[in-house]
Design a protein around this motif. Structure first.
Motif, short mmCIF file in Angstrom:
data_model
loop_
_atom_site.label_atom_id
_atom_site.label_comp_id
_atom_site.label_asym_id
_atom_site.label_seq_id
_atom_site.Cartn_x
_atom_site.Cartn_y
_atom_site.Cartn_z
N ARG A 1 0.84 -1.21 0.00
CA ARG A 1 0.00 0.00 0.00
C ARG A 1 0.87 1.25 0.00
O ARG A 1 1.89 1.29 0.67
N LEU B 1 0.40 12.91 7.99
CA LEU B 1 -0.56 13.93 8.44
C LEU B 1 -0.34 14.31 9.90
O LEU B 1 0.24 13.55 10.67
N ALA C 1 -6.33 8.95 12.98
CA ALA C 1 -7.62 8.26 13.00
C ALA C 1 -7.61 7.24 14.13
O ALA C 1 -6.65 6.49 14.29
N ILE D 1 -16.05 6.85 9.00
CA ILE D 1 -14.99 7.78 9.46
C ILE D 1 -15.57 9.18 9.59
O ILE D 1 -16.19 9.69 8.65
N LEU E 1 -16.29 11.34 6.49
CA LEU E 1 -15.35 11.17 5.38
C LEU E 1 -15.56 9.85 4.65
O LEU E 1 -15.15 9.69 3.51
N GLY F 1 -7.13 8.01 1.77
CA GLY F 1 -7.22 6.71 1.12
C GLY F 1 -8.30 6.66 0.06
O GLY F 1 -8.26 5.83 -0.84
P1 AMP Z 1 -8.90 1.34 6.14
O1 AMP Z 1 -9.26 1.67 4.69
O2 AMP Z 1 -10.03 0.71 6.88
O3 AMP Z 1 -7.60 0.68 6.24
O4 AMP Z 1 -8.77 2.75 6.89
C1 AMP Z 1 -7.81 3.68 6.55
C2 AMP Z 1 -8.48 4.90 6.00
O5 AMP Z 1 -8.81 5.80 7.06
C3 AMP Z 1 -7.56 5.70 5.12
O6 AMP Z 1 -7.53 5.17 3.82
C4 AMP Z 1 -8.16 7.07 5.17
O7 AMP Z 1 -9.22 7.17 4.24
C5 AMP Z 1 -8.74 7.15 6.58
N1 AMP Z 1 -7.86 7.91 7.47
C6 AMP Z 1 -6.95 7.41 8.32
N2 AMP Z 1 -6.30 8.41 8.98
C7 AMP Z 1 -6.82 9.54 8.54
C8 AMP Z 1 -6.57 10.93 8.82
N3 AMP Z 1 -5.65 11.32 9.70
N4 AMP Z 1 -7.30 11.86 8.16
C9 AMP Z 1 -8.26 11.48 7.28
N5 AMP Z 1 -8.53 10.19 6.96
C10 AMP Z 1 -7.83 9.24 7.57
#
Ligand code: AMP
Ligand code: MG
Length: 356
Positions: free
Chosen positions: A63, A120, A124, A188, A199, A235
């Protein structure tokens, strides 16, 4: 690398479960990786406060490393240490929905490495409700960074066999257990602004959130794919999993949808191309095609949510060339969760929609 596969089931005593999860926790503390079940999908866990662990997670998944990870905690007392502040709204949301399938974005504390947050200054955080996930996080030291346990470009795994398929030989341990009930990734919500912003849609819907905090916005890029605005959840910009076959979502009155899909399937199959269908229970007997998947009753978004990613993996394994899915947006009584299902389905379809 040899991957240890540990099954936890009904036959295990509480003591045995504790032992197995203590082993898993030790691996995390020593900088290794463990895939574990949560109520949403399987997670690929590493020590969230160890930058080397996060680097390994990105490598195992293949990734891009600017795609931030979610930190999983098991206890509210652990939140303080990784965030700069806990806004009032976040406290209310945590009271209402934690433990559960809700991720919140906070301003990050110094201790959280940028390797975990994709560079960032926000982080999360989620507290899962799956009891084994919680116990595992405790044994692991309290902070487990985890994206979904699939190879980049594959659907999130909702069954251990798909974790094994993708991760065998790439991580230290896979915990195989039941209880992955929801099947879609967490909702999220960004709580760093005055009005919280969704989000990514999920099981916890806008309506449920707004009952707790009042006004709540939704990131425009979720429902408007033509938007040129960059998504706030980084993401989301990456192309999502698309099955090998061409997937089309068909919108219209049920009888017309059935007729259209059957016509298309007959045409493709006359040309020797396998066709797959994702249809609701009520319509299922009327479909004719090589592979027909039962999305459950039209009154219940839960069944299709739980199985959507499995269906997509199965279509690939079955070498299906064309896939037609009913649109679930108007179907389900629970419009909010239906929207989350549609969000994932439309991404997988590359937003190819036919109105009949
Ligand atoms: P997952 O797809 O379940 O692995 O979750 C990860 C996703 O959480 C990322 O692809 C982002 O879309 C979101 N995410 C994680 N950290 C952040 C952050 N600090 N700000 C915004 N989105 C975040
Ligand atoms: Mg994922």
């Amino acid at each position: 690398m040899k991957t240890k596969i540990v099954t936890i089931g009904k036959a295990d005593s509480q003591e045995r479960i504790e032992e197995k999860l203590a082993d898993a926790g030790d691996i995390i503390r020593q900088g290794g990786l463990v895939a574990f079940p949560t109520e949403t999908v399987y997670g690929l866990g590493g020590d969230a406060l160890n930058p080397e662990s996060s680097r390994k997670i990105y490598a195992a998944k293949g990734r891009p490393s600017d795609n931030p990870l979610i930190i999983h905690i098991a206890d509210m007392a652990y939140l303080n240490r990784i965030v700069r502040e806990i806004p009032d709204q976040a406290r209310k949301l945590a009271d209402a929905f934690w433990p559960g399938p809700l991720t919140m974005i906070f301003r990050k504390a110094e201790i959280v490495p940028h390797q975990t947050t994709g560079g960032l200054d926000t982080v999360a955080v989620r507290m899962p409700s799956h009891p084994l996930a919680r116990l595992f996080i405790q044994k692991a030291g309290g902070y487990v960074a985890a994206p979904s346990a699939n190879l980049s470009g594959k659907p999130s795994p909702t069954l251990a066999k798909y974790v094994v398929q993708d991760m065998d030989g790439r991580i230290d341990m896979i915990i195989d257990a039941e209880g992955v009930e929801i099947g879609l990734e967490s909702t999220i919500v960004d709580v760093t602004s005055d009005v919280p912003v969704i989000l990514r849609p999920g099981y916890i819907t806008q309506q449920m959130l707004s009952r707790v905090v009042g006004e709540i916005d939704m990131d425009v890029t979720i429902y408007d794919d033509s938007s040129t605005q960059a998504p706030k959840a980084p993401g989301m910009k990456y192309r999502h999993y698309a099955p090998k076959g061409e997937l089309v979502v068909v919108v219209g009155r049920p009888q017309k949808v059935v007729r259209y899909i059957n016509e298309q399937a007959a045409m493709h199959e006359a040309e020797g191309k396998r066709t797959g269908i994702i249809g609701t229970q009520e319509m299922l007997a009327e479909y004719h095609a090589f592979s027909i998947k039962n999305a459950g009753s039209r009154n219940d978004a839960n069944t299709v949510a739980r199985q959507l990613y499995t269906f997509l993996r199965e279509f690939d394994d079955e070498n299906v060339s064309y896939i037609y899915a009913e649109s679930f947006a108007e179907t389900f009584a629970d419009k909010g969760f239906g929207q989350a299902v549609m969000n994932r389905l439309l991404k997988a379809a590359g937003h190819k929609v036919v109105h009949v």
